[in-house]
Design an enzyme around this catalytic site. Structure first.
Site, PDB file in Angstrom:
ATOM      1  N   PRO A 175    -120.156  10.828 104.215  1.00  7.80           N
ATOM      2  CA  PRO A 175    -120.810   9.665 104.815  1.00  7.80           C
ATOM      3  C   PRO A 175    -121.943  10.024 105.768  1.00  7.80           C
ATOM      4  O   PRO A 175    -121.923  11.073 106.425  1.00  7.80           O
ATOM      5  CB  PRO A 175    -119.663   8.971 105.568  1.00  7.80           C
ATOM      6  CG  PRO A 175    -118.417   9.405 104.857  1.00  7.80           C
ATOM      7  CD  PRO A 175    -118.695  10.813 104.431  1.00  7.80           C
ATOM      8  N   PHE A 176    -122.943   9.140 105.808  1.00  9.12           N
ATOM      9  CA  PHE A 176    -124.056   9.201 106.756  1.00  9.12           C
ATOM     10  C   PHE A 176    -124.887  10.472 106.618  1.00  9.12           C
ATOM     11  O   PHE A 176    -125.413  10.989 107.592  1.00  9.12           O
ATOM     12  CB  PHE A 176    -123.543   9.026 108.192  1.00  9.12           C
ATOM     13  CG  PHE A 176    -122.635   7.841 108.344  1.00  9.12           C
ATOM     14  CD1 PHE A 176    -123.131   6.555 108.176  1.00  9.12           C
ATOM     15  CD2 PHE A 176    -121.277   8.009 108.588  1.00  9.12           C
ATOM     16  CE1 PHE A 176    -122.277   5.452 108.284  1.00  9.12           C
ATOM     17  CE2 PHE A 176    -120.423   6.918 108.691  1.00  9.12           C
ATOM     18  CZ  PHE A 176    -120.924   5.628 108.531  1.00  9.12           C
ATOM     19  N   ARG A 177    -124.992  10.990 105.386  1.00  6.15           N
ATOM     20  CA  ARG A 177    -125.794  12.181 105.075  1.00  6.15           C
ATOM     21  C   ARG A 177    -125.279  13.446 105.763  1.00  6.15           C
ATOM     22  O   ARG A 177    -126.004  14.443 105.841  1.00  6.15           O
ATOM     23  CB  ARG A 177    -127.270  11.969 105.448  1.00  6.15           C
ATOM     24  CG  ARG A 177    -127.887  10.701 104.886  1.00  6.15           C
ATOM     25  CD  ARG A 177    -127.894  10.679 103.376  1.00  6.15           C
ATOM     26  NE  ARG A 177    -128.592   9.509 102.855  1.00  6.15           N
ATOM     27  CZ  ARG A 177    -128.502   9.081 101.597  1.00  6.15           C
ATOM     28  NH1 ARG A 177    -127.753   9.742 100.735  1.00  6.15           N
ATOM     29  NH2 ARG A 177    -129.158   8.016 101.197  1.00  6.15           N
ATOM     30  N   LEU A 178    -124.034  13.421 106.230  1.00  7.79           N
ATOM     31  CA  LEU A 178    -123.441  14.610 106.849  1.00  7.79           C
ATOM     32  C   LEU A 178    -122.650  15.356 105.782  1.00  7.79           C
ATOM     33  O   LEU A 178    -121.428  15.515 105.864  1.00  7.79           O
ATOM     34  CB  LEU A 178    -122.563  14.205 108.036  1.00  7.79           C
ATOM     35  CG  LEU A 178    -123.307  13.447 109.139  1.00  7.79           C
ATOM     36  CD1 LEU A 178    -122.337  13.019 110.247  1.00  7.79           C
ATOM     37  CD2 LEU A 178    -124.420  14.309 109.714  1.00  7.79           C
ATOM     38  N   HIS A 179    -123.372  15.830 104.759  1.00  7.40           N
ATOM     39  CA  HIS A 179    -122.750  16.385 103.569  1.00  7.40           C
ATOM     40  C   HIS A 179    -122.114  17.743 103.837  1.00  7.40           C
ATOM     41  O   HIS A 179    -122.421  18.421 104.822  1.00  7.40           O
ATOM     42  CB  HIS A 179    -123.796  16.533 102.461  1.00  7.40           C
ATOM     43  CG  HIS A 179    -124.582  15.288 102.226  1.00  7.40           C
ATOM     44  ND1 HIS A 179    -123.998  14.082 101.909  1.00  7.40           N
ATOM     45  CD2 HIS A 179    -125.925  15.050 102.279  1.00  7.40           C
ATOM     46  CE1 HIS A 179    -124.938  13.166 101.750  1.00  7.40           C
ATOM     47  NE2 HIS A 179    -126.110  13.725 101.985  1.00  7.40           N
TER      48      HIS A 179
END
Length: 222
Positions: free
Chosen positions: A199-203
């Site tokens: 989530p939220f580009r916190l890959h």
């Protein structure tokens, strides 16, 4: 120049991210000492969820001027030696691999929200290995390999179909052998990176780097 932004999907909302999380919620997914078995597991999952061609991969090379080039090809074998694909060695990618025997691969499985990147040197497979795979292809595909001057200018679709008809007649009642120009390449991985959506580009990103006969691992910032 005006760009119609309506064709670009909007950024995900908080609720969208929450719905995406389930497929990649397993925190043990990266618990591996070597990358090949993890890649095979992900490919097996992709075969069950991708609508087609789970083994499709982007192949990046460079030409004589150093200009990058990329196209989609199909992975046909993977083992401890590397990632293997087949094609006409007189094609644009074949000529580029002859001149600069190194490549990068990218697998992108949208249904899983995962990617795998591979970088390494390239070697040609043996004639025996190329012939064995060629013999497994559909007869029409084998004839097509003889008919196509891959990557060369083509005057019309009719010219291609006429060449296919010529080769079909030539091999009537015979086995279709492998053309000398048709071969395979193996990308010998020096680096493999696994990416999964969070989530939220916190890959999550996990990179394997080859160290002699083993692998080192490192987490990367998203």
């Amino acid at each position: 120049m005006f760009v119609n932004m309506s064709v670009i999907p909007p950024s995900p909302s908080t609720d969208d991210y929450a719905a995406q999380l389930a497929a990649n919620a397993d925190d043990t997914i990266f618990d591996r000492d070597e990358p090949i078995s993890l890649f095979v597991e992900w490919l097996e999952e992709a075969k069950r969820s991708e609508p087609n061609d789970a083994n499709a991969m982007a192949l990046a090379t460079v030409d004589a001027e150093g200009m990058p080039d990329v196209r989609m090809v199909l992975l046909k074998d993977v083992d401890a030696r590397g990632f293997t694909f087949f094609s006409n060695q007189e094609s644009a990618k074949g000529e580029q691999l002859w001149a600069h025997p190194a490549a990068a691969l990218l697998f992108h499985w949208k249904s899983l929200r995962r990617q795998v990147r591979v970088r390494g040197a390239v070697e040609r497979v043996s004639a025996e290995e190329a012939s064995a795979y060629f013999a497994s292809r559909a007869r029409e595909s084998r004839i097509g390999a003889w008919a196509s001057d891959q990557s060369r200018p083509l005057s019309s679709r009719e010219a291609l179909e006429a060449r296919v008809a010529e080769e079909t007649a030539r091999f009537e009642g015979e086995e279709v052998p492998r053309p000398d120009r048709w071969t395979g390449w193996r990308v010998i991985p020096q680096q493999i990176e696994f990416w999964r959506d969070r989530p939220f580009r916190l890959h999550d990103r996990l990179r394997f780097d080859r160290v002699a006969e083993t692998w080192s691992t490192s987490r990367l910032w998203p």
